[in-house]
Design a protein around this motif. Sequence first.
Motif, PDB file in Angstrom:
ATOM      1  N   GLY A   1       1.021  -1.042   0.000  1.00 22.69           N
ATOM      2  CA  GLY A   1      -0.170  -0.382  -0.063  1.00 22.69           C
ATOM      3  C   GLY A   1       0.840   1.573  -0.160  1.00 22.69           C
ATOM      4  O   GLY A   1       0.529   2.661   0.772  1.00 22.69           O
ATOM      5  N   GLU A   2       2.112   1.317  -0.839  1.00 24.85           N
ATOM      6  CA  GLU A   2       3.151   2.878  -0.512  1.00 24.85           C
ATOM      7  C   GLU A   2       3.375   2.129  -2.034  1.00 24.85           C
ATOM      8  O   GLU A   2       2.943   1.417  -3.010  1.00 24.85           O
ATOM      9  N   GLN A   3       3.640   3.927  -2.329  1.00 23.11           N
ATOM     10  CA  GLN A   3       4.668   3.484  -3.557  1.00 23.11           C
ATOM     11  C   GLN A   3       6.402   4.198  -2.986  1.00 23.11           C
ATOM     12  O   GLN A   3       6.455   4.823  -1.847  1.00 23.11           O
ATOM     13  N   ALA A   4       7.195   4.040  -4.357  1.00 21.42           N
ATOM     14  CA  ALA A   4       8.444   4.360  -4.341  1.00 21.42           C
ATOM     15  C   ALA A   4       8.782   6.034  -3.893  1.00 21.42           C
ATOM     16  O   ALA A   4       7.754   6.805  -4.475  1.00 21.42           O
ATOM     17  N   ASP A   5       9.455   6.106  -3.534  1.00 19.28           N
ATOM     18  CA  ASP A   5      10.076   7.459  -3.525  1.00 19.28           C
ATOM     19  C   ASP A   5      10.752   7.985  -4.244  1.00 19.28           C
ATOM     20  O   ASP A   5      10.811   7.111  -5.725  1.00 19.28           O
TER      21      ASP A   5
END
Length: 397
Positions: free
Chosen positions: A314-318
């Motif tokens: 549930g995240e995105q790469a920086d």
Amino acid sequence: MTLANATTAPAMADLVDRAAALVPVLRERADACEAGNKVPDETIRDFQEAGFFKILQPRRHGGYEMDIETFYAVQMKLAEGCMSSAWVLGVVAVHNWQLALFDAKAQEDVWGKDNATLISSSYMPRAQVTPVEGGYRISGRWGFSSGVDHCDWAFLGGLVNDPETGEPDFWTFLVPRGDFKVLPIWNTIGLGGTGSHDVTVEDAYVPAYRTHRSKDGFASTNPGAKVNPGPLYKLPFGQVFVRAVSSSSIGALQGALDCFIEKGAKRRSANSGASASADPDVQMVIAETRVAIDEMKTILFRNFAHLTEKARAGEQADLETRLHYRFQSAQISGRCCALIARIFAASGAEAIYRGNPIARAFCDIHAGRAHVANNPGVVGRNFGGVLLGAPNGDSFI
């Protein structure tokens, strides 16, 4: 369509094997593909029957909804036989992934009666957009709509002022075949079989639910997430699409290398009688191309493994990572151009004849480099600037 109608997905290895079985077939059709400015209908049928268009299609609409690495592995394998055919597969099939980001009603419009329906595109921001009640009216002319002869819908690009910032934002408008005309202008030195013709629209109505904002693609806040919540559809749009127009160059380079090893490197000079296989320059170009292909594939799969891991959490790469990955994609075509040029030069005079697979790969790979997504200059300068503390100027990451 519901999950009850979903299709069981084959293994990645099975799909790659199906692609490998088509490589000699695509080589046999390559002349006809190029001469006809169109991927042959039988090739599209082969791709449909093999399930290639289903790889990124949602399960709820009869697709396989597989990991993105499978898609690019199949595309690269097909490009060993015909880059034009693989290019069209890459561009058209990736639209099945993007449609999954649209509102569920848009997905139903396209796939409700036939989930094998295909979509072409031109993301040039050419649309003249007029907001009206319930949606927009658009007009314009777009270029480079690859595979449009096989498609009943099109994604067409335009700019709409963001209601929050007032700044122009890139939008995609989904338009049915009855609302656009195809202008058969495709006549090029490479990728001739892609049939990337122009399309025109005159004052077509597009309901709001048949639009997609670049802003949502960047942040993974797509309306389609309500019905397609899987991690595949949480990947950044900019990361997925650019690889669809760079990865076929890797496969085409592999196909040219295979042909060169099989025939070109075994030839003898008609003038000196010297064997090409004993030439140190020939040996080096073979070794360096082989290693470069492995490196480019490894980076491709590594990058998407990381992006998918983030999506599952549930995240995105920086931002820095996304810019890094985007720049690596933009470098692919240029690297392949440099390597195929060396193979071409080492192949002797026979390589200049039309129909020679190395000559075709040379032209096709260089044509692919002309796509705006494969221009490393703009992407690299932005990336370098960000590393030096400048603000990011690219949302297509």
